[in-house]
Design an enzyme around this catalytic site. Sequence first.
Site, mmCIF file in Angstrom:
data_model
loop_
_atom_site.group_PDB
_atom_site.id
_atom_site.type_symbol
_atom_site.label_atom_id
_atom_site.label_comp_id
_atom_site.label_asym_id
_atom_site.label_seq_id
_atom_site.Cartn_x
_atom_site.Cartn_y
_atom_site.Cartn_z
ATOM 1 N N ASP A 69 0.816 -1.215 0.000
ATOM 2 C CA ASP A 69 0.000 0.000 0.000
ATOM 3 C C ASP A 69 0.851 1.267 0.000
ATOM 4 O O ASP A 69 2.081 1.206 0.164
ATOM 5 C CB ASP A 69 -0.970 0.004 1.201
ATOM 6 C CG ASP A 69 -0.316 -0.502 2.483
ATOM 7 O OD1 ASP A 69 0.926 -0.488 2.571
ATOM 8 O OD2 ASP A 69 -1.045 -0.907 3.401
ATOM 9 N N ASP A 138 -7.570 -3.031 14.157
ATOM 10 C CA ASP A 138 -8.962 -3.413 13.861
ATOM 11 C C ASP A 138 -9.028 -4.625 12.926
ATOM 12 O O ASP A 138 -10.045 -4.873 12.295
ATOM 13 C CB ASP A 138 -9.725 -2.221 13.250
ATOM 14 C CG ASP A 138 -9.072 -1.701 11.975
ATOM 15 O OD1 ASP A 138 -8.088 -2.333 11.507
ATOM 16 O OD2 ASP A 138 -9.532 -0.689 11.427
ATOM 17 N N HIS A 140 -7.301 -5.209 10.164
ATOM 18 C CA HIS A 140 -7.167 -5.025 8.721
ATOM 19 C C HIS A 140 -5.847 -5.559 8.179
ATOM 20 O O HIS A 140 -4.850 -5.621 8.895
ATOM 21 C CB HIS A 140 -7.397 -3.564 8.301
ATOM 22 C CG HIS A 140 -6.316 -2.595 8.679
ATOM 23 N ND1 HIS A 140 -6.561 -1.469 9.430
ATOM 24 C CD2 HIS A 140 -4.999 -2.556 8.374
ATOM 25 C CE1 HIS A 140 -5.440 -0.789 9.564
ATOM 26 N NE2 HIS A 140 -4.473 -1.423 8.944
ATOM 27 N N GLU A 145 -9.760 -1.827 5.245
ATOM 28 C CA GLU A 145 -10.424 -1.486 6.500
ATOM 29 C C GLU A 145 -11.692 -2.329 6.702
ATOM 30 O O GLU A 145 -12.182 -2.948 5.745
ATOM 31 C CB GLU A 145 -10.791 -0.002 6.464
ATOM 32 C CG GLU A 145 -9.578 0.932 6.362
ATOM 33 C CD GLU A 145 -8.787 1.050 7.660
ATOM 34 O OE1 GLU A 145 -8.757 0.081 8.442
ATOM 35 O OE2 GLU A 145 -8.181 2.107 7.889
#
Length: 265
Positions: A69, A138, A140, A145
Amino acid sequence: MRLVIHQNHEKASLWAAGYIADRINSCKDKPFILGLPTGSSPLAIYKEFIRMNKEGKLSFKNVRTFNMDEYIGLSANHQQSYRYFMMENLFKHIDIDPKHIHIPDGTASDLEKECRLYEEAITAEGGIELFLGGMGTDGHIAFNEPGSSLSSRTRIKTLTEETRAVNARFFDGDVSKVPATALTVGVGTVMAAREIVIIVTGRNKARALKAVVEEGVNHMWTLSCLQMHQRAIIVCDDEATEELKVGTVKYFKDIEREAIKQQGT
Ligand code: GLP
């Protein structure tokens, strides 16, 4: 899915680095296509890669990399861009050919085209052999996400407030400096890799690790996709397992102990 549990971050990282080095070293005849993450999780692995490279135990001449990313809007020389991170923490210290490094360009004039070309470049190399990754608090993977499609491919993604707040530590603690969007490989891109290795350490990842390992496949915890992969390993430390059931930890440790015994016989 294997869950390989080590006492601490350092031991987990050394194991992961050794595992990946063995995979690269055993693939001499053709290019080894390696997916790579940024973040604090892989840093000790990268240090170990550099050490092995300098000692002549691991060469990257045959390796072609694809990063997961990149923030949108940060140029390559911005100190918080993932390209800068990769150059500083790995690439400039090893014998990789710069032509073989791929990182999405978050400053491209046509970002959708950039994403399409990125997927095409992966396909042109014959797909990713091993994707190394980390996990957000979280759950990811890359910047996929909660709520991301589990079959998603490289695309533009808006970051959650949680991710921006966690990553603010790299931006003078100022959330407003953290870009709100990024280019990221999709969950489907990661899942298409022939093997996936994820490093997860620290107590702040325990809640997500429980969801990923013990709960069902769920797009709210995108790393739970690993449950559907035929060759996936999560390498973690004791702290990250703190929310898992005692029985879960015991079982995964039994599996690894048996595997070591089998190798010894
Ligand atoms: C970011 C990156 C992820 C990384 C995650 C965790 O969101 N896009 O690839 O896994 O941070 O970062 P850290 O390893 O610093 O906990």
